[in-house]
Enzyme design. Structure first.
Site, PDB file in Angstrom:
ATOM      1  CG  ASP A   9      -2.011   1.620   1.675  1.00  0.00           C
ATOM      2  OD1 ASP A   9      -1.208   2.206   0.347  1.00  0.00           O
ATOM      3  OD2 ASP A   9      -2.865   1.178   2.109  1.00  0.00           O
ATOM      4  CG  ASN A  56       0.512   1.886 -12.532  1.00  0.00           C
ATOM      5  OD1 ASN A  56       0.040   1.962 -14.074  1.00  0.00           O
ATOM      6  ND2 ASN A  56      -0.589   1.367 -11.684  1.00  0.00           N
ATOM      7  CB  SER A  76      -2.095  12.156 -15.812  1.00  0.00           C
ATOM      8  OG  SER A  76      -3.740  12.397 -16.631  1.00  0.00           O
ATOM      9  CE  LYS A 104      -1.418  10.420 -11.548  1.00  0.00           C
ATOM     10  NZ  LYS A 104      -0.757   9.719 -11.202  1.00  0.00           N
TER      11      LYS A 104
HETATM   12  N1  NAP Z   1      -7.080   5.047 -17.160  1.00  0.00           N
HETATM   13  C1  NAP Z   1      -6.840   6.492 -18.050  1.00  0.00           C
HETATM   14  O1  NAP Z   1      -6.635   6.906 -18.547  1.00  0.00           O
HETATM   15  C2  NAP Z   1      -4.789   7.089 -17.220  1.00  0.00           C
HETATM   16  C3  NAP Z   1      -5.045   8.137 -17.490  1.00  0.00           C
HETATM   17  C4  NAP Z   1      -4.090   8.881 -17.443  1.00  0.00           C
HETATM   18  C5  NAP Z   1      -3.320   8.897 -16.239  1.00  0.00           C
HETATM   19  N2  NAP Z   1      -3.142   7.468 -16.050  1.00  0.00           N
HETATM   20  C6  NAP Z   1      -2.367   6.829 -13.762  1.00  0.00           C
HETATM   21  O2  NAP Z   1      -2.512   5.739 -14.886  1.00  0.00           O
HETATM   22  C7  NAP Z   1      -2.181   4.937 -13.196  1.00  0.00           C
HETATM   23  C8  NAP Z   1      -2.758   4.175 -13.559  1.00  0.00           C
HETATM   24  O3  NAP Z   1      -4.301   4.160 -13.719  1.00  0.00           O
HETATM   25  P1  NAP Z   1      -5.241   2.648 -14.915  1.00  0.00           P
HETATM   26  O4  NAP Z   1      -5.936   3.271 -15.170  1.00  0.00           O
HETATM   27  O5  NAP Z   1      -4.671   1.467 -14.730  1.00  0.00           O
HETATM   28  O6  NAP Z   1      -6.286   3.092 -12.703  1.00  0.00           O
HETATM   29  P2  NAP Z   1      -7.593   1.245 -12.021  1.00  0.00           P
HETATM   30  O7  NAP Z   1      -7.581   0.382 -12.910  1.00  0.00           O
HETATM   31  O8  NAP Z   1      -7.945   2.379 -11.716  1.00  0.00           O
HETATM   32  O9  NAP Z   1      -5.780   0.938 -11.228  1.00  0.00           O
HETATM   33  C9  NAP Z   1      -5.054   1.898 -10.229  1.00  0.00           C
HETATM   34  C10 NAP Z   1      -4.102   1.197  -9.259  1.00  0.00           C
HETATM   35  O10 NAP Z   1      -4.188   1.962  -8.545  1.00  0.00           O
HETATM   36  C11 NAP Z   1      -4.330   0.914  -7.103  1.00  0.00           C
HETATM   37  N3  NAP Z   1      -3.902   1.919  -5.645  1.00  0.00           N
HETATM   38  C12 NAP Z   1      -4.760   2.756  -5.252  1.00  0.00           C
HETATM   39  N4  NAP Z   1      -4.346   3.312  -4.163  1.00  0.00           N
HETATM   40  C13 NAP Z   1      -3.029   2.657  -4.011  1.00  0.00           C
HETATM   41  C14 NAP Z   1      -2.286   2.791  -2.625  1.00  0.00           C
HETATM   42  N5  NAP Z   1      -2.689   3.196  -1.878  1.00  0.00           N
HETATM   43  N6  NAP Z   1      -1.358   1.515  -2.415  1.00  0.00           N
HETATM   44  C15 NAP Z   1      -1.211   0.174  -3.875  1.00  0.00           C
HETATM   45  N7  NAP Z   1      -2.049   0.714  -5.007  1.00  0.00           N
HETATM   46  C16 NAP Z   1      -3.024   1.323  -4.942  1.00  0.00           C
HETATM   47  C17 NAP Z   1      -5.516   0.255  -7.627  1.00  0.00           C
HETATM   48  O11 NAP Z   1      -6.083  -0.896  -6.099  1.00  0.00           O
HETATM   49  P3  NAP Z   1      -6.947  -1.405  -6.408  1.00  0.00           P
HETATM   50  O12 NAP Z   1      -7.171  -2.485  -6.936  1.00  0.00           O
HETATM   51  O13 NAP Z   1      -6.801  -1.944  -4.818  1.00  0.00           O
HETATM   52  O14 NAP Z   1      -7.925  -0.263  -5.703  1.00  0.00           O
HETATM   53  C18 NAP Z   1      -5.385  -0.190  -8.626  1.00  0.00           C
HETATM   54  O15 NAP Z   1      -4.492  -1.461  -8.868  1.00  0.00           O
HETATM   55  C19 NAP Z   1      -2.586   5.498 -12.202  1.00  0.00           C
HETATM   56  O16 NAP Z   1      -1.392   6.469 -11.499  1.00  0.00           O
HETATM   57  C20 NAP Z   1      -3.476   6.656 -13.147  1.00  0.00           C
HETATM   58  O17 NAP Z   1      -2.951   8.347 -12.621  1.00  0.00           O
HETATM   59  C21 NAP Z   1      -4.466   6.801 -16.002  1.00  0.00           C
END
Ligand code: NAP
Length: 237
Positions: A63, A90, A145, A164
């Site tokens: 975490d 990530n 992001s 970010k």
């Molecule tokens: N999707 C997009 O369009 C987008 C765009 C720009 C940037 N991003 C960035 O890409 C990264 C991944 O996002 P995603 O789209 O794959 O989102 P996602 O599917 O919601 O996955 C987020 C991941 O982060 C984990 N997480 C959150 N808080 C945490 C903590 N305190 N300790 C450990 N793990 C934690 C979540 O775990 P749980 O399953 O336990 O919640 C999950 O595994 C993020 O940094 C996000 O800001 C995403």
């Protein structure tokens, strides 16, 4: 125990979404991957999935908001490997739901900063001794992001966007601090990706969202550091 030349990568928040796909792509390229996840059942399942595909994968409970959890994760990691080649910060949260900066909830801002800014700082600090033991040169990649870009910032998701921007600053700070250590530190805008965070209408599949992150972890020049990337190109802060 890994051999000296076994490339290793730790990905935080790798139980789903972009992190899980990055782990899969790196494992397919021969990395021993470490699946960081705060939820034990979800993390184990994601890691097991990779093992079943014949890849080398280990679950690490992590975490990123909890300093004790990060220290324990270092302990678990050290039982399996003596060096870390790639660290991918990530894990991230997006809690804004249409709020604007005029009514921003400071507790939500605080939670967002803990996960998206302080978390990556603590993870880098604690895993640095392992990155310093990489014989091929360590690489740290912070998943940022486009929302954090000051060049295009307006009113979208203030807590997330500001966090970010701060993560981009974290990238510059560590890149500066580690410039004589052969450890590259970069950040990436993965684009709008179809995950739980990005939602079903996002324009990109996870494979594409993972692409530039994997490139920075592997084929990009080790000399590149302190930069913000999108689609394998440097972009404006
Ligand atoms: N999707 C997009 O369009 C987008 C765009 C720009 C940037 N991003 C960035 O890409 C990264 C991944 O996002 P995603 O789209 O794959 O989102 P996602 O599917 O919601 O996955 C987020 C991941 O982060 C984990 N997480 C959150 N808080 C945490 C903590 N305190 N300790 C450990 N793990 C934690 C979540 O775990 P749980 O399953 O336990 O919640 C999950 O595994 C993020 O940094 C996000 O800001 C995403």
């Amino acid at each position: 125990m890994k051999t000296e030349h076994q490339r290793t990568a730790l990905i935080t928040g790798a139980n789903k979404g972009i992190g899980k796909e990055v782990a899969r792509q790196l494992a397919a390229r021969g990395f021993a991957v470490f699946i960081g996840a705060r939820d034990m059942a979800k993390g184990r399942a994601a890691s097991e999935e990779l093992c079943q595909q014949g890849y080398e994968s280990t679950f690490i409970q992590l975490d990123v908001t909890d300093p004790v959890s990060i220290k324990n994760a270092c302990g678990t990691f050290s039982q399996k490997a003596d060096h870390l080649d790639v660290l991918i910060n990530n894990a991230g949260v997006l809690e804004d739901h249409g709020e604007d900066i005029l009514k921003l909830n400071p507790e939500m801002l605080d939670r967002t900063f803990k996960a998206n800014v302080s978390g990556p700082i603590m993870v880098i600090q604690d895993f640095l001794p392992f990155l310093q033991k990489s014989v091929i040169g360590g690489r740290i990649i912070n998943v940022s992001s486009g929302a954090g870009s000051l060049a295009s910032m307006d009113t979208y998701a203030p807590a997330y966007s500001i966090s970010k921007t701060a993560l981009n600053a974290v990238t510059r700070q560590f890149a500066g601090a580690l410039k004589n250590e052969k450890i590259a530190v970069n950040c990436v805008d993965p684009g709008w990706v179809r995950t739980d965070m990005g939602g079903p209408h996002a324009s990109r599949p996870v494979e594409q969202g993972a692409e530039t992150i994997v490139w920075l972890a592997t084929d990009a020049s080790q000399v590149e550091t302190g930069k913000f990337w999108h689609d394998k190109r440097e972009v404006e802060w």
